[in-house]
Design an enzyme around this catalytic site. Structure first.
Site, PDB file in Angstrom:
ATOM      1  N   GLY A  10      11.807-135.011 -17.863  1.00 43.30           N
ATOM      2  CA  GLY A  10      11.530-135.503 -16.519  1.00 43.30           C
ATOM      3  C   GLY A  10      10.366-134.786 -15.866  1.00 43.30           C
ATOM      4  N   ASN A  11      10.225-133.471 -16.133  1.00 43.62           N
ATOM      5  CA  ASN A  11       9.098-132.721 -15.571  1.00 43.62           C
ATOM      6  C   ASN A  11       7.772-133.221 -16.124  1.00 43.62           C
ATOM      7  OD1 ASN A  11      10.407-130.757 -13.842  1.00 43.62           O
ATOM      8  ND2 ASN A  11      11.211-129.815 -15.693  1.00 43.62           N
ATOM      9  N   LYS A 128      22.611-127.752 -15.448  1.00 41.49           N
ATOM     10  CA  LYS A 128      21.466-128.664 -15.520  1.00 41.49           C
ATOM     11  C   LYS A 128      20.594-128.556 -14.266  1.00 41.49           C
ATOM     12  CE  LYS A 128      18.827-132.028 -16.855  1.00 41.49           C
ATOM     13  NZ  LYS A 128      17.863-131.817 -17.957  1.00 41.49           N
ATOM     14  N   LYS A 212      19.028-134.910 -21.365  1.00 35.15           N
ATOM     15  CA  LYS A 212      18.414-136.021 -22.093  1.00 35.15           C
ATOM     16  C   LYS A 212      18.199-135.696 -23.568  1.00 35.15           C
ATOM     17  CE  LYS A 212      13.886-134.685 -22.657  1.00 35.15           C
ATOM     18  NZ  LYS A 212      14.111-133.279 -22.389  1.00 35.15           N
ATOM     19  N   LYS A 274      16.908-128.243 -26.129  1.00 31.10           N
ATOM     20  CA  LYS A 274      16.040-128.916 -27.097  1.00 31.10           C
ATOM     21  C   LYS A 274      16.342-128.435 -28.509  1.00 31.10           C
ATOM     22  CE  LYS A 274      12.312-129.522 -23.740  1.00 31.10           C
ATOM     23  NZ  LYS A 274      13.184-129.211 -22.602  1.00 31.10           N
TER      24      LYS A 274
END
Length: 312
Positions: A10-11, A128, A212, A274
């Site tokens: 999102g960033n 989060k 995500k 990640k």
């Protein structure tokens, strides 16, 4: 053709230093979609999962600030709103980028619900990060006045953190599979709209933001993707990040990655999810690979020239 699930943060959808307007985001998305179009035109079958941390945080702020005029939107509804407008921006920009490359391929967004366990420990331990960055002083004020849980985010400032349960099932996976061969599908936006499954089979939204990267990994499993590609701000994963002895990694085996995770080498809410998502994919599919790299190096990484590859 190789099937690739691409996870966008999102960033990454926002321009650094710019006001967080829809116009600025669209301009940034246009640049991102130029790269994704190049990947698609290389012959790869692509699906996209995007984050929504900054965006849903701002939607929540706007909704909560207007509480004296209209009731605040439920958390899951804010997640659905972020799916819609981010997906719309990607659809618009990617469709154009493909058309100028003479590739006529539908691009569409699926409003995606993702089932989580209502007893997931993530609900009692928020991790989060969402919304904008704050100074420590600002964070303490928000924590006191609004009751937010605030944490320092990988040296970049303080942010609000919310529950982030592990995704268990993609409700719309059948539709996504049916669309795969004819379209580029944007799904599981923001990790998916988090829902729990009730005893009578109905679904109920819950206040959370699914990471995500884990949602992208679950999607990659369920569409039998060849590659899970997680795009971030750096070309390679590093250990001893920001120190004189920083070491960029070309490859990590599951054993090596687990050791680095155990040693606390990767920041929670940043590189850690990640790496953990990449590990899960590599563990599930020993003959496939997960890649973590930057957007501008994505094609080179697919061709084995750079990036960090995590394999069994």
């Amino acid at each position: 053709m190789e099937k690739i699930v691409i996870a966008l943060g999102g960033n990454a959808l926002q321009t650094k230093g710019s006001a967080p307007t829809a116009e600025c985001q669209l301009e940034t998305v246009k640049r991102i979609c130029e790269k994704i179009a190049d990947i698609s035109c290389k012959g790869y079958e692509v699906a996209i999962v995007h984050g929504n941390g900054p965006q849903i945080g701002r939607i929540l702020l706007a909704s909560e600030s207007a509480n004296d005029v209209t009731p605040a939107m439920p958390f899951d509804v804010c997640g659905a709103m972020s799916q819609g407008y981010i997906g719309y921006h990607i659809q618009q920009a990617l469709k154009y980028a493909l058309s100028v490359r003479n590739k006529n391929c539908p691009v569409l967004t699926v409003a995606t619900q993702v089932v989580v366990d209502e007893k997931d420990p993530g609900f009692t331990n928020p991790t989060k990060p969402i919304g904008p960055f704050y100074s420590e002083e600002e964070a303490l004020v928000l924590q006191k006045e609004k009751g937010y849980t605030m944490k320092e985010d990988a040296g970049r400032g303080w942010r609000r953190v919310v529950a982030s349960p592990i995704p268990k099932r993609i409700v719309e996976i059948g539709a996504i599979k049916n669309l795969w061969s004819s379209s580029i599908v944007i799904s599981c936006g923001g990790g998916g709209i988090p829902v729990i499954e009730k005893m009578d089979g109905t679904l109920q939204g819950v206040p959370a933001v699914i990471d995500k990267d884990f949602a992208a990994e679950l999607l990659a499993e369920q569409v039998d993707a060849d590659v899970l590609m997680i795009l971030t701000e750096v070309e390679k994963v590093a250990i001893n990040w920001g120190k004189e002895n920083q070491q960029n990694l070309d490859h990590m085996s599951l054993k090596e990655a687990a050791g680095y995770v155990e040693a606390g080498q990767f920041a929670p809410g940043s590189m850690l999810p990640k790496v953990e998502a990449a590990m899960k994919f590599a563990r599930t599919y020993p003959d496939k690979k997960a890649i973590i790299t930057s957007l501008d190096k994505a094609i080179d990484a697919l061709e084995g020239k750079t990036g960090t590859v995590i394999t069994f």
